[in-house]
Each structure stands twice: as C-alpha cells, then as structure tokens.
Design a protein around this motif. Structure first.
Motif, PDB file in Angstrom:
ATOM      1  N   UNK A 184       0.830  -1.206   0.000  1.00  0.00           N
ATOM      2  CA  UNK A 184       0.000   0.000   0.000  1.00  0.00           C
ATOM      3  C   UNK A 184       0.865   1.257   0.000  1.00  0.00           C
ATOM      4  N   UNK A 185       1.992   1.237   0.701  1.00  0.00           N
ATOM      5  CA  UNK A 185       2.898   2.391   0.672  1.00  0.00           C
ATOM      6  C   UNK A 185       3.485   2.581  -0.715  1.00  0.00           C
ATOM      7  N   UNK A 186       3.854   1.478  -1.359  1.00  0.00           N
ATOM      8  CA  UNK A 186       4.379   1.578  -2.731  1.00  0.00           C
ATOM      9  C   UNK A 186       3.310   2.116  -3.668  1.00  0.00           C
ATOM     10  N   UNK A 187       2.077   1.663  -3.527  1.00  0.00           N
ATOM     11  CA  UNK A 187       0.988   2.104  -4.403  1.00  0.00           C
ATOM     12  C   UNK A 187       0.676   3.583  -4.222  1.00  0.00           C
ATOM     13  N   UNK A 188       0.985   4.146  -3.072  1.00  0.00           N
ATOM     14  CA  UNK A 188       0.720   5.567  -2.842  1.00  0.00           C
ATOM     15  C   UNK A 188       1.918   6.429  -3.206  1.00  0.00           C
ATOM     16  N   UNK A 189       3.112   5.993  -2.865  1.00  0.00           N
ATOM     17  CA  UNK A 189       4.302   6.822  -3.029  1.00  0.00           C
ATOM     18  C   UNK A 189       4.812   6.831  -4.472  1.00  0.00           C
ATOM     19  N   UNK A 190       4.900   5.674  -5.120  1.00  0.00           N
ATOM     20  CA  UNK A 190       5.497   5.604  -6.463  1.00  0.00           C
ATOM     21  C   UNK A 190       4.731   6.453  -7.482  1.00  0.00           C
ATOM     22  N   UNK A 191       3.414   6.406  -7.578  1.00  0.00           N
ATOM     23  CA  UNK A 191       2.736   7.259  -8.555  1.00  0.00           C
ATOM     24  C   UNK A 191       2.902   8.753  -8.268  1.00  0.00           C
ATOM     25  N   UNK A 192       2.966   9.125  -7.000  1.00  0.00           N
ATOM     26  CA  UNK A 192       3.126  10.556  -6.699  1.00  0.00           C
ATOM     27  C   UNK A 192       4.534  11.045  -7.031  1.00  0.00           C
ATOM     28  N   UNK A 193       5.519  10.161  -6.999  1.00  0.00           N
ATOM     29  CA  UNK A 193       6.892  10.558  -7.323  1.00  0.00           C
ATOM     30  C   UNK A 193       7.150  10.475  -8.821  1.00  0.00           C
ATOM     31  N   UNK A 194       6.709   9.405  -9.459  1.00  0.00           N
ATOM     32  CA  UNK A 194       7.019   9.186 -10.868  1.00  0.00           C
ATOM     33  C   UNK A 194       5.952   9.709 -11.823  1.00  0.00           C
ATOM     34  N   UNK A 195       4.770   9.981 -11.332  1.00  0.00           N
ATOM     35  CA  UNK A 195       3.679  10.417 -12.192  1.00  0.00           C
ATOM     36  C   UNK A 195       3.828  11.865 -12.631  1.00  0.00           C
ATOM     37  N   UNK A 196       3.092  12.234 -13.689  1.00  0.00           N
ATOM     38  CA  UNK A 196       3.170  13.621 -14.176  1.00  0.00           C
ATOM     39  C   UNK A 196       2.546  14.593 -13.174  1.00  0.00           C
ATOM     40  N   UNK A 197       3.153  15.750 -13.057  1.00  0.00           N
ATOM     41  CA  UNK A 197       2.682  16.786 -12.138  1.00  0.00           C
ATOM     42  C   UNK A 197       2.289  18.015 -12.957  1.00  0.00           C
ATOM     43  N   UNK A 198       1.054  18.059 -13.418  1.00  0.00           N
ATOM     44  CA  UNK A 198       0.568  19.202 -14.191  1.00  0.00           C
ATOM     45  C   UNK A 198      -0.730  19.734 -13.580  1.00  0.00           C
ATOM     46  N   UNK A 199      -0.657  20.359 -12.418  1.00  0.00           N
ATOM     47  CA  UNK A 199      -1.891  20.877 -11.818  1.00  0.00           C
ATOM     48  C   UNK A 199      -2.404  22.109 -12.572  1.00  0.00           C
ATOM     49  N   UNK A 200      -3.690  22.135 -12.807  1.00  0.00           N
ATOM     50  CA  UNK A 200      -4.336  23.299 -13.408  1.00  0.00           C
ATOM     51  C   UNK A 200      -5.484  23.720 -12.507  1.00  0.00           C
TER      52      UNK A 200
END
Length: 118
Positions: free
Chosen positions: A19-35
């Motif tokens: 569960x920690x991997x499922x939460x942390x990895x997407x937030x670190x490696x995922x795209x960060x384009x907030x609008x």
C-alpha cells in the motif's frame, strides 16, 4: 503460541509495504501538471452548487439508518441458510419467527411514513 502469529505479522507487513508503494510511487514518478480545473472540487462529476456544511433533512438520516438496520438483519439469514440441514425443523421455525419480526418492523416503519420521500 507467539510463533503462530509470525505468518500473520509477515502478511500485515507485506500489505503495508504494497500500500505504501501504491501511494508513493505514482506521486513521485507520475506527471505533475496541476491546473485550476484539475484542482477544483467536484462532487460526482458535477460542480458543487451548495456549501459543504449545509443541513440535510432529518428524513435522509432516518432512511439511511433504517437501510443499515434492515441490511444488517438480512446478513443473519446467510449463516442460517448454510446450517439449515443441521438445524432441522427447530431452526426453520426460529428463522420464521425472526423473519416475521423483521416483517412486522418493516410494516411499522412503512405505516409511520418513514420510507416516504417527499
């Protein structure tokens, strides 16, 4: 006795790790384009049109509590259905009384108008 709990502890640690991997990895490696549109609050795909702290009618809560009450009572039918062969006629009569009490409660709630949505 405490050695019997080691597999359970290992399973618990693996669940926490996944569960920690499922939460942390997407937030670190995922795209960060907030609008502005992405950061806007959305309720079920709709733009909110009321304040979140508005009052709900009491009837809404009454229907919710009645649903939970009757839903939980129906759960008691499953173990009875599994053991029906072992319980015999006595178990059948007892469950008949139980279902009759549920039916009386349902009719009472219905007559009182608690299920009318006006």
């Amino acid at each position: 006795m405490s050695l019997d709990y080691i597999p359970l502890l290992v399973l618990f640690l693996i669940a926490i790790l996944f569960s920690a991997i499922a939460i942390i990895v997407p937030s670190v490696l995922g795209p960060q384009r907030p609008t502005k549109t992405k950061l806007a609050p959305i309720e079920s795909g709709m733009i909110p049109f009321h304040d979140a702290r508005r009052r709900f009618p009491v009837h809404y809560y009454v229907v919710a509590v009645l649903f939970i009450l009757f839903d939980i009572e129906v759960i008691f039918l499953y173990p009875w259905a599994v053991l029906l062969g072992q319980l015999g006629l006595f178990g059948l009569i007892e469950m008949g009384v139980f279902v009759l009490l549920l039916l009386v409660g349902y009719v009472y709630v219905w007559r009182k108008g608690a299920l009318d949505w006006n």
